[in-house]
Design a protein around this motif. Sequence first.
Motif, PDB file in Angstrom:
ATOM      1  N   GLN A  32      -1.514   2.339  -1.979  1.00  0.00           N
ATOM      2  CA  GLN A  32      -1.109   3.718  -2.216  1.00  0.00           C
ATOM      3  C   GLN A  32      -1.659   4.292  -3.512  1.00  0.00           C
ATOM      4  O   GLN A  32      -1.786   5.513  -3.649  1.00  0.00           O
ATOM      5  CB  GLN A  32       0.423   3.817  -2.250  1.00  0.00           C
ATOM      6  CG  GLN A  32       1.105   3.579  -0.916  1.00  0.00           C
ATOM      7  CD  GLN A  32       2.604   3.713  -1.033  1.00  0.00           C
ATOM      8  OE1 GLN A  32       3.241   3.020  -1.829  1.00  0.00           O
ATOM      9  NE2 GLN A  32       3.179   4.620  -0.268  1.00  0.00           N
ATOM     10  N   HIS A  33      -1.950   3.429  -4.476  1.00  0.00           N
ATOM     11  CA  HIS A  33      -2.364   3.884  -5.808  1.00  0.00           C
ATOM     12  C   HIS A  33      -3.752   3.338  -6.126  1.00  0.00           C
ATOM     13  O   HIS A  33      -3.903   2.325  -6.814  1.00  0.00           O
ATOM     14  CB  HIS A  33      -1.360   3.434  -6.870  1.00  0.00           C
ATOM     15  CG  HIS A  33       0.025   3.963  -6.663  1.00  0.00           C
ATOM     16  ND1 HIS A  33       0.919   3.374  -5.802  1.00  0.00           N
ATOM     17  CD2 HIS A  33       0.663   5.037  -7.198  1.00  0.00           C
ATOM     18  CE1 HIS A  33       2.052   4.058  -5.823  1.00  0.00           C
ATOM     19  NE2 HIS A  33       1.926   5.063  -6.648  1.00  0.00           N
ATOM     20  N   LYS A  34      -4.753   4.002  -5.611  1.00  0.00           N
ATOM     21  CA  LYS A  34      -6.142   3.587  -5.851  1.00  0.00           C
ATOM     22  C   LYS A  34      -7.045   4.819  -5.960  1.00  0.00           C
ATOM     23  O   LYS A  34      -7.952   4.998  -5.142  1.00  0.00           O
ATOM     24  CB  LYS A  34      -6.629   2.661  -4.738  1.00  0.00           C
ATOM     25  CG  LYS A  34      -6.385   3.204  -3.318  1.00  0.00           C
ATOM     26  CD  LYS A  34      -6.930   2.260  -2.264  1.00  0.00           C
ATOM     27  CE  LYS A  34      -6.712   2.816  -0.865  1.00  0.00           C
ATOM     28  NZ  LYS A  34      -7.239   1.936   0.185  1.00  0.00           N
ATOM     29  N   PRO A  35      -6.770   5.677  -6.959  1.00  0.00           N
ATOM     30  CA  PRO A  35      -7.631   6.854  -7.128  1.00  0.00           C
ATOM     31  C   PRO A  35      -9.086   6.446  -7.319  1.00  0.00           C
ATOM     32  O   PRO A  35      -9.388   5.393  -7.890  1.00  0.00           O
ATOM     33  CB  PRO A  35      -7.060   7.528  -8.380  1.00  0.00           C
ATOM     34  CG  PRO A  35      -6.242   6.496  -9.054  1.00  0.00           C
ATOM     35  CD  PRO A  35      -5.738   5.594  -7.992  1.00  0.00           C
ATOM     36  N   GLY A  36      -9.983   7.275  -6.807  1.00  0.00           N
ATOM     37  CA  GLY A  36     -11.403   6.959  -6.826  1.00  0.00           C
ATOM     38  C   GLY A  36     -11.988   6.909  -8.226  1.00  0.00           C
ATOM     39  O   GLY A  36     -11.531   7.599  -9.140  1.00  0.00           O
ATOM     40  N   VAL A  37     -13.010   6.065  -8.375  1.00  0.00           N
ATOM     41  CA  VAL A  37     -13.732   5.970  -9.649  1.00  0.00           C
ATOM     42  C   VAL A  37     -15.227   6.202  -9.448  1.00  0.00           C
ATOM     43  O   VAL A  37     -16.028   5.910 -10.327  1.00  0.00           O
ATOM     44  CB  VAL A  37     -13.490   4.596 -10.308  1.00  0.00           C
ATOM     45  CG1 VAL A  37     -12.039   4.437 -10.715  1.00  0.00           C
ATOM     46  CG2 VAL A  37     -13.904   3.462  -9.375  1.00  0.00           C
ATOM     47  N   GLY A  38     -15.598   6.718  -8.296  1.00  0.00           N
ATOM     48  CA  GLY A  38     -17.000   7.067  -8.052  1.00  0.00           C
ATOM     49  C   GLY A  38     -17.782   6.047  -7.257  1.00  0.00           C
ATOM     50  O   GLY A  38     -18.879   6.346  -6.783  1.00  0.00           O
ATOM     51  N   VAL A  39     -17.244   4.842  -7.088  1.00  0.00           N
ATOM     52  CA  VAL A  39     -17.921   3.795  -6.309  1.00  0.00           C
ATOM     53  C   VAL A  39     -16.871   3.043  -5.511  1.00  0.00           C
ATOM     54  O   VAL A  39     -15.684   3.062  -5.859  1.00  0.00           O
ATOM     55  CB  VAL A  39     -18.689   2.802  -7.224  1.00  0.00           C
ATOM     56  CG1 VAL A  39     -19.804   3.484  -7.975  1.00  0.00           C
ATOM     57  CG2 VAL A  39     -17.718   2.122  -8.186  1.00  0.00           C
ATOM     58  N   PRO A  40     -17.266   2.356  -4.443  1.00  0.00           N
ATOM     59  CA  PRO A  40     -16.308   1.518  -3.722  1.00  0.00           C
ATOM     60  C   PRO A  40     -15.798   0.394  -4.629  1.00  0.00           C
ATOM     61  O   PRO A  40     -16.582  -0.249  -5.331  1.00  0.00           O
ATOM     62  CB  PRO A  40     -17.135   0.953  -2.556  1.00  0.00           C
ATOM     63  CG  PRO A  40     -18.272   1.908  -2.398  1.00  0.00           C
ATOM     64  CD  PRO A  40     -18.579   2.402  -3.770  1.00  0.00           C
ATOM     65  N   ILE A  41     -14.501   0.180  -4.608  1.00  0.00           N
ATOM     66  CA  ILE A  41     -13.885  -0.777  -5.519  1.00  0.00           C
ATOM     67  C   ILE A  41     -13.603  -2.110  -4.815  1.00  0.00           C
ATOM     68  O   ILE A  41     -13.116  -2.140  -3.688  1.00  0.00           O
ATOM     69  CB  ILE A  41     -12.575  -0.190  -6.090  1.00  0.00           C
ATOM     70  CG1 ILE A  41     -12.901   0.963  -7.031  1.00  0.00           C
ATOM     71  CG2 ILE A  41     -11.756  -1.248  -6.810  1.00  0.00           C
ATOM     72  CD1 ILE A  41     -13.759   0.568  -8.213  1.00  0.00           C
ATOM     73  N   ASP A  42     -13.898  -3.202  -5.511  1.00  0.00           N
ATOM     74  CA  ASP A  42     -13.612  -4.538  -4.997  1.00  0.00           C
ATOM     75  C   ASP A  42     -12.282  -5.071  -5.522  1.00  0.00           C
ATOM     76  O   ASP A  42     -11.545  -5.748  -4.800  1.00  0.00           O
ATOM     77  CB  ASP A  42     -14.732  -5.510  -5.394  1.00  0.00           C
ATOM     78  CG  ASP A  42     -16.081  -5.106  -4.830  1.00  0.00           C
ATOM     79  OD1 ASP A  42     -16.226  -5.140  -3.593  1.00  0.00           O
ATOM     80  OD2 ASP A  42     -16.974  -4.734  -5.617  1.00  0.00           O
ATOM     81  N   ILE A  43     -11.990  -4.792  -6.789  1.00  0.00           N
ATOM     82  CA  ILE A  43     -10.807  -5.343  -7.447  1.00  0.00           C
ATOM     83  C   ILE A  43     -10.085  -4.227  -8.203  1.00  0.00           C
ATOM     84  O   ILE A  43     -10.734  -3.387  -8.840  1.00  0.00           O
ATOM     85  CB  ILE A  43     -11.196  -6.473  -8.426  1.00  0.00           C
ATOM     86  CG1 ILE A  43     -11.899  -7.613  -7.670  1.00  0.00           C
ATOM     87  CG2 ILE A  43      -9.976  -7.003  -9.186  1.00  0.00           C
ATOM     88  CD1 ILE A  43     -12.583  -8.616  -8.565  1.00  0.00           C
ATOM     89  N   LYS A  44      -8.762  -4.227  -8.135  1.00  0.00           N
ATOM     90  CA  LYS A  44      -7.956  -3.217  -8.842  1.00  0.00           C
ATOM     91  C   LYS A  44      -7.038  -3.920  -9.833  1.00  0.00           C
ATOM     92  O   LYS A  44      -6.269  -4.798  -9.448  1.00  0.00           O
ATOM     93  CB  LYS A  44      -7.131  -2.394  -7.848  1.00  0.00           C
ATOM     94  CG  LYS A  44      -7.971  -1.594  -6.860  1.00  0.00           C
ATOM     95  CD  LYS A  44      -7.117  -0.798  -5.892  1.00  0.00           C
ATOM     96  CE  LYS A  44      -6.515  -1.687  -4.812  1.00  0.00           C
ATOM     97  NZ  LYS A  44      -7.506  -2.254  -3.895  1.00  0.00           N
ATOM     98  N   LEU A  45      -7.140  -3.526 -11.098  1.00  0.00           N
ATOM     99  CA  LEU A  45      -6.265  -4.066 -12.140  1.00  0.00           C
ATOM    100  C   LEU A  45      -5.445  -2.925 -12.733  1.00  0.00           C
ATOM    101  O   LEU A  45      -6.000  -1.914 -13.186  1.00  0.00           O
ATOM    102  CB  LEU A  45      -7.073  -4.740 -13.245  1.00  0.00           C
ATOM    103  CG  LEU A  45      -7.916  -5.965 -12.849  1.00  0.00           C
ATOM    104  CD1 LEU A  45      -8.632  -6.521 -14.077  1.00  0.00           C
ATOM    105  CD2 LEU A  45      -7.062  -7.043 -12.192  1.00  0.00           C
ATOM    106  N   TYR A  46      -4.136  -3.096 -12.735  1.00  0.00           N
ATOM    107  CA  TYR A  46      -3.226  -2.107 -13.312  1.00  0.00           C
ATOM    108  C   TYR A  46      -2.849  -2.586 -14.716  1.00  0.00           C
ATOM    109  O   TYR A  46      -2.223  -3.641 -14.873  1.00  0.00           O
ATOM    110  CB  TYR A  46      -1.996  -1.933 -12.418  1.00  0.00           C
ATOM    111  CG  TYR A  46      -2.379  -1.397 -11.059  1.00  0.00           C
ATOM    112  CD1 TYR A  46      -2.498  -0.032 -10.826  1.00  0.00           C
ATOM    113  CD2 TYR A  46      -2.683  -2.277 -10.012  1.00  0.00           C
ATOM    114  CE1 TYR A  46      -2.903   0.457  -9.589  1.00  0.00           C
ATOM    115  CE2 TYR A  46      -3.085  -1.798  -8.770  1.00  0.00           C
ATOM    116  CZ  TYR A  46      -3.190  -0.439  -8.565  1.00  0.00           C
ATOM    117  OH  TYR A  46      -3.593   0.047  -7.336  1.00  0.00           O
TER     118      TYR A  46
END
Length: 255
Positions: A121-135
Motif C-alpha cells: 500500500q505504501h510504495k510511492p514511485g521513485v522513477g524506476v521499478p523498485i526491487d527492495i523497499k526500506l522504511y
Amino acid sequence: MLKKIRIFFWVLVVLIALMQVWNEYQALQWHKPLHVALYPVNADASSEVKTYIAALQEKDFEVLEQYFSREARRYQLPLPRPIVFHLGPSITEIPPAPPALNSNRLEIILWSLKFRWFAWQHKPGVGVPIDIKLYLLYHDAKNHTRLLHSTALQKGQIGRVNLFAARDQHAGNTVVIAHELLHTLSATDKYDLNTNAPLLPQGYAEPYMQPLYPQKIAEIMAGKIPLSPDRARMARNLDETIIGRPTSREIGWAK
C-alpha cells in the motif's frame, strides 16, 4: 459460483507467491543492479524529526552505493554498481511493529503478512521499478539513547529500519541500513542473539588473524568489532565494516 471464486482466489495467491519467489531468485543472480527505495518515516511525529527528514537528500546515501560497489569488487562481481539507492517521499504511516522475541510462529507470520500488505500500500514511485523497499523510521536523538532492533524480510524484500534523526549519527545509520538491506537478500545475522557478541568465525571480519584480538574491522552482519573475547564495539561507519565470505555466499556473490 462461490466454489469457483474460492478456487480463483487461491490460484491467484499461489501465482503471486510464485512470482515473488522468482523475483527473489532473480535478485540473487545479479544480472542487473538492484534498485532500493528509501522511505523516511517520522517515527516520533515530532517537529525536529520532520525538519531532519525534510533536509535529507539522495546524495546523503551515496556512501551506501560506494560501499556495495567496493565490496562487490572484492568478490569480482561483474557489476560496477550492484545496488542503486533512491530517496522516496516521506511516509506518514508507521509500518507495523514486529512481535516480541518470544512470540509464537503464528504471531510472526501474521506480522509478516501485515508488513507486506503495508508495503504493497505504501510504495510511492521513485522513477524506476523498485526491487527492495526500506522504511527508515527516524527518532529524535534527544529523546532516545537506544533504539529497538530493526527488522527486514527476504519474503517481499522489505525492511523496517530504526535510525537516529541526527547528522552526527548518519554514518552509524548507514551501517544499520546496509545490514538490514542484506537481510532482504537472504543474509543472516552473525552475532549471538542473546549477547549481541559477534560469532566466531562467521561474525569476524578476519577470523584467522594472529593474534585474533583486537580485530580492526567488523563483519557487516555482526555490526561490531571484536576487541577481546568478551568485548566488542559498534562499527561507527561503513569504512569499519566488510561483507565477509559467509555473507557473500548467502547473497550470491561467492560460491
